[in-house]
Design a protein around this motif. Structure first.
Motif, PDB file in Angstrom:
ATOM      1  N   THR A 159      11.210  40.420  38.039  1.00 49.44           N
ATOM      2  CA  THR A 159      10.063  41.327  37.989  1.00 49.44           C
ATOM      3  C   THR A 159       8.975  40.756  37.087  1.00 49.44           C
ATOM      4  N   PHE A 160       9.358  40.250  35.911  1.00 48.80           N
ATOM      5  CA  PHE A 160       8.370  39.699  34.982  1.00 48.80           C
ATOM      6  C   PHE A 160       7.659  38.493  35.593  1.00 48.80           C
ATOM      7  N   LEU A 190       2.825  42.263  29.517  1.00 48.15           N
ATOM      8  CA  LEU A 190       3.417  42.142  30.850  1.00 48.15           C
ATOM      9  C   LEU A 190       4.944  42.213  30.785  1.00 48.15           C
ATOM     10  N   HIS A 191       5.531  41.679  29.724  1.00 49.66           N
ATOM     11  CA  HIS A 191       6.983  41.813  29.515  1.00 49.66           C
ATOM     12  C   HIS A 191       7.355  43.299  29.439  1.00 49.66           C
ATOM     13  N   GLU A 192       6.614  44.052  28.637  1.00 49.71           N
ATOM     14  CA  GLU A 192       6.932  45.478  28.474  1.00 49.71           C
ATOM     15  C   GLU A 192       6.661  46.270  29.757  1.00 49.71           C
ATOM     16  N   ILE A 193       5.592  45.953  30.457  1.00 51.25           N
ATOM     17  CA  ILE A 193       5.306  46.620  31.738  1.00 51.25           C
ATOM     18  C   ILE A 193       6.424  46.316  32.733  1.00 51.25           C
ATOM     19  N   SER A 194       6.980  45.118  32.670  1.00 49.94           N
ATOM     20  CA  SER A 194       8.080  44.747  33.575  1.00 49.94           C
ATOM     21  C   SER A 194       9.296  45.638  33.362  1.00 49.94           C
ATOM     22  N   HIS A 195       9.533  46.085  32.134  1.00 52.51           N
ATOM     23  CA  HIS A 195      10.619  47.042  31.894  1.00 52.51           C
ATOM     24  C   HIS A 195      10.349  48.342  32.642  1.00 52.51           C
ATOM     25  N   HIS A 196       9.102  48.722  32.737  1.00 53.71           N
ATOM     26  CA  HIS A 196       8.717  49.949  33.439  1.00 53.71           C
ATOM     27  C   HIS A 196       8.925  49.797  34.951  1.00 53.71           C
TER      28      HIS A 196
END
Length: 163
Positions: free
Chosen positions: A136-137, A115-121
């Protein structure tokens, strides 16, 4: 590019949250005392392969609540990352990818990290771990895992001085 001044604070806060989830799982009890407040943590998904991570990422981005909040989102690929102990988000030739260390480290194959990495997206603001990213996260964690996780992240971010 803006300086990512609070990156280490974000990582420290998120490590604290992951440790809370790990300890709850080890004790087979999701009920915790969170700074004097009783709270029940949801289970955290764990993954066994790049393929299972890809399915999860696709499912998260297809969630109606995610689409309602962030609109149509470009595809996000997942690939194995060799020789590393960290997951990361990258954009190369216009394609967004999450790289996870499938063989060298299992810690990255967990829901909070993904979810952290998806939040970058979902958050393209600079700096990469600035206030827009953390908001966002928190919002994504609430949508996907539940309001308890958003609350925990907000409190721990505040205790670490994260904006």
């Amino acid at each position: 590019m803006a300086r990512d001044a609070q990156r280490s604070k974000v990582y420290a806060a998120e490590q604290f949250v992951r440790t809370m989830f790990d300890r709850a799982a080890q004790h087979h009890s999701r009920a915790i005392d969170f700074f004097g407040t009783p709270l029940t943590l949801p289970p955290e998904a764990r993954f066994s392969s790049v393929d299972s991570v890809q399915r999860y990422v696709d499912d998260v981005l297809a969630m109606p609540a995610v689409r309602d909040r962030w609109g149509p989102v470009a595809a996000l690929a997942v690939r194995a990352r060799r020789g590393s102990t960290a997951a990361h988000y990258e954009i190369s030739d216009g394609a967004a990818t999450i790289a996870v260390p499938e063989q060298t480290s299992r810690w990255a194959l967990r829901e909070l990290v993904l979810l952290h990495e998806i939040s970058h997206h979902l958050s393209t603001a600079e700096p990469a771990h600035g206030p827009e990213f953390t908001a966002t996260f928190v919002a994504l964690a609430e949508v996907v895992m539940g309001p308890e996780v958003g609350h925990v992240l907000r409190v721990v971010y505040a205790k670490e001085g994260v904006r």
